[in-house]
Write an enzyme that holds these catalytic residues in place. Structure first.
Site, PDB file in Angstrom:
ATOM      1  N   GLU A 141      -1.803  53.786 -34.532  1.00  0.00           N
ATOM      2  CA  GLU A 141      -0.858  53.133 -35.453  1.00  0.00           C
ATOM      3  C   GLU A 141       0.365  52.753 -34.627  1.00  0.00           C
ATOM      4  O   GLU A 141       1.114  53.613 -34.194  1.00  0.00           O
ATOM      5  CB  GLU A 141      -0.505  54.069 -36.608  1.00  0.00           C
ATOM      6  CG  GLU A 141       0.119  53.359 -37.787  1.00  0.00           C
ATOM      7  CD  GLU A 141       1.630  53.300 -37.693  1.00  0.00           C
ATOM      8  OE1 GLU A 141       2.139  52.249 -37.216  1.00  0.00           O
ATOM      9  OE2 GLU A 141       2.293  54.265 -38.073  1.00  0.00           O
ATOM     10  N   CYS A 170       8.094  51.804 -38.884  1.00  0.00           N
ATOM     11  CA  CYS A 170       7.126  50.760 -38.537  1.00  0.00           C
ATOM     12  C   CYS A 170       6.860  49.831 -39.708  1.00  0.00           C
ATOM     13  O   CYS A 170       6.482  48.670 -39.514  1.00  0.00           O
ATOM     14  CB  CYS A 170       5.824  51.387 -38.055  1.00  0.00           C
ATOM     15  SG  CYS A 170       5.172  52.671 -39.150  1.00  0.00           S
ATOM     16  N   GLU A 210       9.495  44.079 -32.235  1.00  0.00           N
ATOM     17  CA  GLU A 210       9.915  45.197 -33.083  1.00  0.00           C
ATOM     18  C   GLU A 210      11.190  45.818 -32.509  1.00  0.00           C
ATOM     19  O   GLU A 210      11.195  46.340 -31.393  1.00  0.00           O
ATOM     20  CB  GLU A 210       8.810  46.246 -33.169  1.00  0.00           C
ATOM     21  CG  GLU A 210       9.121  47.343 -34.150  1.00  0.00           C
ATOM     22  CD  GLU A 210       7.971  48.333 -34.317  1.00  0.00           C
ATOM     23  OE1 GLU A 210       7.735  48.771 -35.459  1.00  0.00           O
ATOM     24  OE2 GLU A 210       7.312  48.655 -33.312  1.00  0.00           O
TER      25      GLU A 210
END
Length: 471
Positions: free
Chosen positions: A244, A278, A378
């Site tokens: 993940e 996230c 990100e």
């Protein structure tokens, strides 16, 4: 000053063989609040050996035995929710309004796994053929620092539900939180060797888990770069992997949305866990013709997202986890300005009155195009990019124009339309009109957001292998 010198191996706390010591820093003021002795390869091999011994018995345990363990772990963690929450606030700087629900969600993962385990058929057959689902073996669980309790409980519940034994490598930035968690889990009375925890660096403890042939499975939450390294290095011993790896999640604001409710909801998703999440909705896609209204609504709502003491229930945004993370977020804010985005709120530097600690101004950029660095990478901080679109199809195109595909949101009053848009966004999970959760729903991503799924039945299946017996 708190001092941690022990790992949890073979049912007990043992002194670290590794000698490297790391300071534990309170991110609200930059002061040292503890020291942790980090594990080394020998500690890790000791833990793997204990897990391998325990697998011989635990791998043959029944559903009922594992369900009982899951209930006991839930009870043990729930008994320490207040302690785990307080430690997340102190060590990580997580705001209490987020920290307490995330710890409770972690505890809830055990009951979700128990429910899923009861409903999951582990044996099926036809004619003279029998197909069984069996534990993959010893599992290495490598967790991130932004939701320590959740990640440990989530991965552990799935592995235990499948009948695997585990070695957990938590983030070294979560040593105090992990200590409380392991104390709680010890009280659940798991068989010796089923649970092992070695705190240490990814390049040391994590690397040994990945290369060791006695570890069959790696479940990892963290960065894309490390996930790619795990896939490369794990291939040598044919590791099964669940990864993940984060996201750049779009929130699509449809033109029929009630902006007075939708825009504050979008900001909640953007600044979730101080932006260190996230799933944070860090790209807000808005109709070009309504940009003026959106900007006004954002400015009106921003006072509700000020920074402050994370222990204060009213605080929405706390500090970044470390000086390194603070500098990373600042570099992206400067990059956004350099690339021509307009700062609508926030900007570079620390908020007034928060010169100590790793605080960042919650920042909203407008005039962002989706090819800008701040829209593609990100950031992992409280930074929102507002991007305009011309049509519904254009919004879907922009939402999917990312190497990530973990999470998304659609905000609108016409639910049939919102569902139609949601069905076309290539992410592992899409929420409609609220940041909601379902502990039985799968969690994981498309593209660079990872490999595989977690949560409940989907998580348990990731720790199982399929065997067919034919007569």
């Amino acid at each position: 000053m708190k001092t941690i010198t022990r790992h949890y191996i073979d049912g007990g706390f043992v002194e670290s063989h590794g000698r490297e010591v790391m300071d534990i820093i309170n991110p609200t003021n930059g002061k040292t609040i503890g020291r942790a002795t980090l594990g080394d390869e020998e500690d890790t091999r000791h833990a793997i050996a204990a897990a391998k011994r325990a697998l011989a018995t635990f791998g043959r345990s029944t559903k009922e035995e594992r369900a009982d363990l899951l209930r006991r772990m839930h009870k043990a963690v729930m008994a320490r929710v207040d302690d785990l929450t307080a430690m997340m606030v102190e060590e990580y700087g997580g705001v209490v309004q987020f920290a307490e629900p995330i710890v409770q969600s972690g505890a809830g993962a055990f009951l979700a796994a128990e429910k899923a385990l009861k409903e999951l058929p582990l044996t099926r057959g036809w004619g003279k053929t029998t197909v069984t689902l069996e534990p993959v073996g010893v599992a290495g669980l490598i967790t991130a620092w932004n939701a320590n309790a959740l990640f440990i409980c989530l991965k552990l519940s799935s592995a235990i539900g499948a009948g695997c034994t585990v070695v957990i490598k938590p983030s070294e930035l979560s040593s105090l939180q992990t200590q409380v968690m392991v104390e709680a889990l010890h009280e659940a009375g798991l068989p010796k060797g089923v649970l092992n925890v070695v705190a240490g660096l990814g390049t040391v403890v994590g690397a040994e888990l990945v290369r060791n042939p006695d570890v069959a499975k790696i479940s990892f939450t963290g960065s894309v770069a490390v996930g790619q390294q795990i896939m490369r290095d794990g291939a040598a011993t044919m590791k099964r992997v669940t990864l993940e790896l984060g996201g750049k999640s779009p929130t699509v604001l449809l033109d029929d949305a009630a902006f007075e409710q939708a825009v504050p909801a979008a900001l909640v998703m953007a600044f979730l866990n101080s932006g260190q999440a996230c799933a944070a909705g860090t790209r807000l896609l808005v109709p070009k013709s309504r940009l003026g209204e959106v900007k006004q609504a954002i400015l009106k709502a921003m006072p509700s997202f000020g920074v402050g003491d994370p222990a204060d229930p009213k605080t929405a945004v706390g500090p970044m986890v470390s000086q390194k993370q603070y500098e990373r977020v600042q570099s992206y804010i400067r990059k956004g300005i350099e690339e021509g985005a307009e700062v609508l709120a926030g900007g570079p530097g620390r908020p007034i009155g928060f010169e100590a600690g790793y605080y960042v101004k919650p920042t909203v950029f407008v005039n962002v195009t989706n090819d800008m660095t701040i829209a593609q990478e990100e950031i992992f901080g409280p930074v929102l990019c507002v991007i305009t679109y011309d049509s519904e199809d254009d919004a879907i195109r922009i939402a999917n124009d990312s190497k990530y595909g973990l999470h998304a949101a659609v905000l609108g009053t016409d639910l049939q339309r919102a569902r139609r848009v949601a069905s076309q966004i290539r992410t592992g999970r899409v929420v409609i009109n609220n940041m909601t959760d379902d502990p039985q729903a799968p969690w994981g991503g498309f593209k660079y957001s990872g490999v595989g799924r977690e949560y409940a039945g989907y998580g348990i299946e990731a720790f199982l292998e399929t065997k067919a017996i034919l007569e």
